[in-house]
Design a protein around this motif. Structure first.
Motif, PDB file in Angstrom:
ATOM      1  N   ALA A 130      29.862  41.039  35.719  1.00 15.97           N
ATOM      2  CA  ALA A 130      29.229  42.305  35.357  1.00 15.97           C
ATOM      3  C   ALA A 130      30.163  43.486  35.579  1.00 15.97           C
ATOM      4  N   MET A 131      31.072  43.376  36.548  1.00 10.18           N
ATOM      5  CA  MET A 131      32.027  44.450  36.817  1.00 10.18           C
ATOM      6  C   MET A 131      33.304  44.318  36.003  1.00 10.18           C
ATOM      7  N   GLY A 132      33.410  43.228  35.229  1.00 13.06           N
ATOM      8  CA  GLY A 132      34.608  43.020  34.434  1.00 13.06           C
ATOM      9  C   GLY A 132      35.811  42.627  35.255  1.00 13.06           C
ATOM     10  N   LEU A 133      35.582  41.899  36.362  1.00 10.10           N
ATOM     11  CA  LEU A 133      36.653  41.501  37.261  1.00 10.10           C
ATOM     12  C   LEU A 133      36.814  39.985  37.265  1.00 10.10           C
ATOM     13  N   GLN A 134      38.038  39.534  37.436  1.00  6.53           N
ATOM     14  CA  GLN A 134      38.333  38.106  37.524  1.00  6.53           C
ATOM     15  C   GLN A 134      39.165  37.827  38.764  1.00  6.53           C
ATOM     16  N   ALA A 135      38.848  36.737  39.424  1.00  9.38           N
ATOM     17  CA  ALA A 135      39.585  36.321  40.616  1.00  9.38           C
ATOM     18  C   ALA A 135      40.108  34.909  40.418  1.00  9.38           C
ATOM     19  N   ASP A 136      41.105  34.548  41.203  1.00  6.62           N
ATOM     20  CA  ASP A 136      41.661  33.198  41.125  1.00  6.62           C
ATOM     21  C   ASP A 136      40.776  32.184  41.840  1.00  6.62           C
ATOM     22  N   ALA A 137      40.038  32.638  42.840  1.00  6.97           N
ATOM     23  CA  ALA A 137      39.127  31.755  43.573  1.00  6.97           C
ATOM     24  C   ALA A 137      37.996  32.602  44.143  1.00  6.97           C
ATOM     25  N   ILE A 139      44.347  36.642  43.794  1.00  7.76           N
ATOM     26  CA  ILE A 139      43.115  37.375  44.095  1.00  7.76           C
ATOM     27  C   ILE A 139      42.025  36.383  44.491  1.00  7.76           C
ATOM     28  N   GLY A 140      41.483  36.584  45.681  1.00 10.47           N
ATOM     29  CA  GLY A 140      40.372  35.764  46.152  1.00 10.47           C
ATOM     30  C   GLY A 140      39.164  36.633  46.425  1.00 10.47           C
ATOM     31  N   VAL A 141      37.995  36.037  46.400  1.00  9.50           N
ATOM     32  CA  VAL A 141      36.749  36.737  46.725  1.00  9.50           C
ATOM     33  C   VAL A 141      35.963  35.891  47.709  1.00  9.50           C
ATOM     34  N   TYR A 142      35.562  36.518  48.804  1.00  2.00           N
ATOM     35  CA  TYR A 142      34.684  35.849  49.767  1.00  2.00           C
ATOM     36  C   TYR A 142      33.486  36.756  50.015  1.00  2.00           C
ATOM     37  N   SER A 143      32.344  36.349  49.505  1.00  2.80           N
ATOM     38  CA  SER A 143      31.140  37.167  49.546  1.00  2.80           C
ATOM     39  C   SER A 143      30.054  36.509  50.385  1.00  2.80           C
ATOM     40  N   ASP A 144      29.146  37.333  50.904  1.00  2.00           N
ATOM     41  CA  ASP A 144      27.985  36.807  51.606  1.00  2.00           C
ATOM     42  C   ASP A 144      27.073  36.037  50.655  1.00  2.00           C
ATOM     43  N   LEU A 187      42.809  26.676  50.038  1.00  2.00           N
ATOM     44  CA  LEU A 187      42.638  26.359  48.623  1.00  2.00           C
ATOM     45  C   LEU A 187      43.779  26.920  47.783  1.00  2.00           C
ATOM     46  N   MET A 188      44.207  28.125  48.117  1.00  2.00           N
ATOM     47  CA  MET A 188      45.262  28.790  47.347  1.00  2.00           C
ATOM     48  C   MET A 188      46.654  28.533  47.921  1.00  2.00           C
ATOM     49  N   ARG A 189      46.717  27.704  48.961  1.00  2.00           N
ATOM     50  CA  ARG A 189      47.986  27.265  49.554  1.00  2.00           C
ATOM     51  C   ARG A 189      48.816  28.433  50.065  1.00  2.00           C
ATOM     52  N   ASP A 220      31.870  34.143  61.058  1.00  2.00           N
ATOM     53  CA  ASP A 220      32.570  32.855  61.127  1.00  2.00           C
ATOM     54  C   ASP A 220      33.700  32.878  60.095  1.00  2.00           C
ATOM     55  N   PRO A 221      34.902  32.439  60.459  1.00  2.00           N
ATOM     56  CA  PRO A 221      36.061  32.590  59.578  1.00  2.00           C
ATOM     57  C   PRO A 221      36.242  31.484  58.548  1.00  2.00           C
ATOM     58  N   LYS A 222      35.326  30.516  58.483  1.00  2.00           N
ATOM     59  CA  LYS A 222      35.574  29.354  57.642  1.00  2.00           C
ATOM     60  C   LYS A 222      35.826  29.725  56.183  1.00  2.00           C
ATOM     61  N   GLY A 223      35.084  30.714  55.648  1.00  2.00           N
ATOM     62  CA  GLY A 223      35.256  31.092  54.252  1.00  2.00           C
ATOM     63  C   GLY A 223      36.659  31.595  53.963  1.00  2.00           C
ATOM     64  N   LEU A 224      37.198  32.416  54.842  1.00  2.00           N
ATOM     65  CA  LEU A 224      38.549  32.929  54.649  1.00  2.00           C
ATOM     66  C   LEU A 224      39.585  31.821  54.797  1.00  2.00           C
ATOM     67  N   LEU A 225      39.399  30.963  55.782  1.00  2.00           N
ATOM     68  CA  LEU A 225      40.354  29.868  55.991  1.00  2.00           C
ATOM     69  C   LEU A 225      40.308  28.883  54.829  1.00  2.00           C
ATOM     70  N   TYR A 226      39.111  28.650  54.293  1.00  2.00           N
ATOM     71  CA  TYR A 226      38.966  27.756  53.140  1.00  2.00           C
ATOM     72  C   TYR A 226      39.718  28.326  51.932  1.00  2.00           C
TER      73      TYR A 226
END
Length: 243
Positions: free
Chosen positions: A143-150, A129-134, A175-177, A165-171
């Protein structure tokens, strides 16, 4: 590519989520925040300009799609300050209070139905599970009781890029290989999240717009995921239709 047909879940190694409007209903949160802001500034009318400042901060950020650093974290406040008499330090204080801190108390009540169950289903099936936010998202997830791996944000120094720009998703994928095509990005804005995923060559879904009380987007994903990944000799595929 947008999923207009089928997701083969046994090929998905990581699901990446946007946050605002993807994991919780923004309109519901904004109503709660409007009452809070009006109540606060009704007692402090000499500070009403701060409400306009919050609107300006969001508006100016929207004017810079795909902005590439350096230092997006501070650039966003400089955009807001330009042409006004507000110092950057005050803008940061107001934004921190009303955009990053105060709303978190309402997020649990605004989290979309089925989100936690879908997160649990991903973990049970060993999908990362990954999260990429603005914006920075650690406190919101807590606060939502959620956990992500990155978890990464557009303003992180490793990213310094605004969607699409796609850098966040590519990063995140690096990172998670995992390869971008082995991921699934879930967002709520085709013009930003969808375009970002397309530039990263990452499959994506756009959250269906549904009334909160009958929202079943994540419930449906959980059912399809658990059905497709049941031990079987047959390969199943699930029909998911993007908005």
């Amino acid at each position: 590519m947008s999923y207009s047909g089928k997701i083969v879940w046994n090929k998905v190694k990581m699901v990446v989520f946007d946050v605002d409007g993807t994991l919780y209903e923004q309109s519901k949160l904004r109503k709660k925040m409007l009452f809070a802001l009006l109540g606060y500034y009704a007692l402090r009318p000499w500070r009403l300009g701060e409400m306009r400042l919050l609107q300006r901060f969001r508006r100016e950020r929207e004017k810079h799609p795909a902005y590439a650093g350096p230092d997006v974290e501070n650039a966003q406040y400089a955009w807001c300050a330009e042409g006004t008499s507000y110092p950057v330090a005050k803008i940061k204080r107001v934004v921190q209070q009303w955009i990053f801190d105060y709303p978190n108390q309402y997020l649990s009540d605004c989290t979309y139905p089925g989100v936690k169950e879908f997160f649990n289903a991903l973990r049970v099936n060993h999908i990362k599970i990954g999260v990429y936010s603005d914006y920075k998202a650690h406190d919101k997830l807590r606060a939502m009781g959620l956990q992500a791996d990155a978890v990464v944000a557009s303003t992180d120094p490793e990213i310094d890029r605004l969607k699409p720009d796609p850098k966040g998703l590519l990063y995140l994928a690096d990172l998670m290989r995992v390869a971008p095509e082995e991921c699934l990005f879930i967002g709520d804005r085709p013009e930003l999240d969808g375009a970002c995923a397309e530039r990263a060559n990452m499959p994506y879904l756009i959250v269906e717009k549904q009334p909160f009380n009958s929202f079943n987007f994540y419930d449906n994903l959980t059912k399809l995921l658990t059905t497709d990944l049941k031990p079987t000799t047959t390969t199943y595929e699930s029909d998911i239709y993007a908005s």
